[in-house]
Scaffold this motif. Structure first.
Motif, PDB file in Angstrom:
ATOM      1  N   GLY A  14       0.828  -1.206   0.000  1.00  0.00           N
ATOM      2  CA  GLY A  14       0.000   0.000   0.000  1.00  0.00           C
ATOM      3  C   GLY A  14       0.860   1.253   0.000  1.00  0.00           C
ATOM      4  N   LYS A  15       0.168   2.409  -0.047  1.00  0.00           N
ATOM      5  CA  LYS A  15       0.884   3.682  -0.117  1.00  0.00           C
ATOM      6  C   LYS A  15       0.948   4.403   1.215  1.00  0.00           C
ATOM      7  N   SER A  16      -0.034   4.196   2.070  1.00  0.00           N
ATOM      8  CA  SER A  16      -0.038   4.916   3.343  1.00  0.00           C
ATOM      9  C   SER A  16       0.842   4.190   4.361  1.00  0.00           C
ATOM     10  N   LEU A  17       1.256   4.926   5.363  1.00  0.00           N
ATOM     11  CA  LEU A  17       2.087   4.345   6.406  1.00  0.00           C
ATOM     12  C   LEU A  17       1.349   3.246   7.164  1.00  0.00           C
ATOM     13  N   ASP A  18       0.047   3.424   7.382  1.00  0.00           N
ATOM     14  CA  ASP A  18      -0.732   2.424   8.106  1.00  0.00           C
ATOM     15  C   ASP A  18      -0.797   1.107   7.336  1.00  0.00           C
ATOM     16  N   GLU A  19      -0.981   1.171   6.023  1.00  0.00           N
ATOM     17  CA  GLU A  19      -1.030  -0.039   5.197  1.00  0.00           C
ATOM     18  C   GLU A  19       0.333  -0.739   5.176  1.00  0.00           C
ATOM     19  N   GLN A  20       1.403   0.042   5.078  1.00  0.00           N
ATOM     20  CA  GLN A  20       2.740  -0.536   5.067  1.00  0.00           C
ATOM     21  C   GLN A  20       3.063  -1.170   6.416  1.00  0.00           C
ATOM     22  N   PHE A  21       2.666  -0.498   7.486  1.00  0.00           N
ATOM     23  CA  PHE A  21       2.906  -1.023   8.822  1.00  0.00           C
ATOM     24  C   PHE A  21       2.158  -2.343   9.027  1.00  0.00           C
ATOM     25  N   ALA A  22       0.919  -2.410   8.560  1.00  0.00           N
ATOM     26  CA  ALA A  22       0.116  -3.628   8.702  1.00  0.00           C
ATOM     27  C   ALA A  22       0.753  -4.789   7.930  1.00  0.00           C
ATOM     28  N   ALA A  23       1.259  -4.519   6.724  1.00  0.00           N
ATOM     29  CA  ALA A  23       1.877  -5.565   5.909  1.00  0.00           C
ATOM     30  C   ALA A  23       3.174  -6.059   6.565  1.00  0.00           C
ATOM     31  N   LEU A  24       3.983  -5.127   7.044  1.00  0.00           N
ATOM     32  CA  LEU A  24       5.235  -5.516   7.684  1.00  0.00           C
ATOM     33  C   LEU A  24       4.991  -6.259   8.996  1.00  0.00           C
ATOM     34  N   THR A  25       3.948  -5.881   9.711  1.00  0.00           N
ATOM     35  CA  THR A  25       3.596  -6.572  10.948  1.00  0.00           C
ATOM     36  C   THR A  25       3.186  -8.015  10.662  1.00  0.00           C
ATOM     37  N   LEU A  26       2.425  -8.218   9.560  1.00  0.00           N
ATOM     38  CA  LEU A  26       2.046  -9.579   9.164  1.00  0.00           C
ATOM     39  C   LEU A  26       3.282 -10.437   8.913  1.00  0.00           C
ATOM     40  N   VAL A  27       4.249  -9.881   8.187  1.00  0.00           N
ATOM     41  CA  VAL A  27       5.470 -10.615   7.861  1.00  0.00           C
ATOM     42  C   VAL A  27       6.258 -10.914   9.127  1.00  0.00           C
ATOM     43  N   LYS A  28       6.430  -9.919   9.987  1.00  0.00           N
ATOM     44  CA  LYS A  28       7.210 -10.097  11.210  1.00  0.00           C
ATOM     45  C   LYS A  28       6.564 -11.139  12.116  1.00  0.00           C
ATOM     46  N   THR A  29       5.257 -11.077  12.275  1.00  0.00           N
ATOM     47  CA  THR A  29       4.542 -12.027  13.121  1.00  0.00           C
ATOM     48  C   THR A  29       4.663 -13.443  12.564  1.00  0.00           C
ATOM     49  N   ALA A  30       4.571 -13.577  11.249  1.00  0.00           N
ATOM     50  CA  ALA A  30       4.688 -14.898  10.630  1.00  0.00           C
ATOM     51  C   ALA A  30       6.068 -15.501  10.875  1.00  0.00           C
ATOM     52  N   HIS A  31       7.106 -14.692  10.747  1.00  0.00           N
ATOM     53  CA  HIS A  31       8.465 -15.183  10.988  1.00  0.00           C
ATOM     54  C   HIS A  31       8.667 -15.572  12.447  1.00  0.00           C
ATOM     55  N   GLU A  32       8.155 -14.785  13.362  1.00  0.00           N
ATOM     56  CA  GLU A  32       8.349 -15.047  14.789  1.00  0.00           C
ATOM     57  C   GLU A  32       7.601 -16.289  15.251  1.00  0.00           C
ATOM     58  N   THR A  33       6.366 -16.469  14.779  1.00  0.00           N
ATOM     59  CA  THR A  33       5.534 -17.576  15.246  1.00  0.00           C
ATOM     60  C   THR A  33       5.682 -18.835  14.407  1.00  0.00           C
ATOM     61  N   GLY A  34       6.109 -18.688  13.157  1.00  0.00           N
ATOM     62  CA  GLY A  34       6.194 -19.841  12.266  1.00  0.00           C
ATOM     63  C   GLY A  34       4.847 -20.182  11.642  1.00  0.00           C
ATOM     64  N   ASP A  35       3.805 -19.403  11.896  1.00  0.00           N
ATOM     65  CA  ASP A  35       2.473 -19.613  11.327  1.00  0.00           C
ATOM     66  C   ASP A  35       2.295 -18.638  10.169  1.00  0.00           C
ATOM     67  N   TYR A  36       2.403 -19.140   8.950  1.00  0.00           N
ATOM     68  CA  TYR A  36       2.344 -18.288   7.764  1.00  0.00           C
ATOM     69  C   TYR A  36       0.950 -18.243   7.131  1.00  0.00           C
ATOM     70  N   SER A  37      -0.048 -18.804   7.787  1.00  0.00           N
ATOM     71  CA  SER A  37      -1.387 -18.862   7.194  1.00  0.00           C
ATOM     72  C   SER A  37      -1.985 -17.466   6.976  1.00  0.00           C
TER      73      SER A  37
END
Length: 129
Positions: A18-41
């Motif tokens: 996305g273009k806004s900071l909120d959209e970028q933050f949400a996408a990066l949070t998804l990636v970070k959470t997936a890496h930390e937990t190992g749950d990529y669903s």
């Protein structure tokens, strides 16, 4: 080591940020959470899957270590105070003649069979010029 047969899965996907900071933050949070937990669903649900490749592979894996018995672990010996009688004196550490006693970690000059030593480690005699 044992061979294990399985299926290797490669997923190629695109996650729009996305273009806004909120959209970028949400996408990066998804990636970070997936890496930390190992749950990529959750990450795969949000991403656009472009390609999925599967192929059968065989891998070498470590054998499982033998199961530990339920024998109780021995208790460590109580720590002795410095200077106690159990600590060897400098005279006791020396061998005959006042020289330090040899230790097992000292290298020996015994010849080692050439077939056991890699070529780059073998000692070679210098050739006369």
């Amino acid at each position: 080591m044992a061979n294990q047969t399985g299926i290797a899965i490669s997923i190629k996907a695109f996650l729009p940020t996305g273009k806004s900071l909120d959209e970028q933050f949400a996408a990066l949070t998804l990636v970070k959470t997936a890496h930390e937990t190992g749950d990529y669903s959750a990450l795969l649900k949000a991403a656009n899957v472009e390609d999925v490749k599967t192929e059968q592979k065989t891998r070498r894996v470590e054998d499982a270590p033998p199961a530990a018995t339920s024998a109780p672990e021995p208790e460590p010996a109580p720590a002795e105070e410095p200077g106690s009688a159990a600590e060897p004196t400098p005279e006791a550490q020396q061998g005959d003649g006042g020289e330090p006693a040899s230790t097992a970690s000292e290298p020996t000059d015994e010849p080692i069979a050439d077939e056991k030593v890699p070529g780059f480690l073998r000692r070679t005699k210098p050739k006369a010029a």
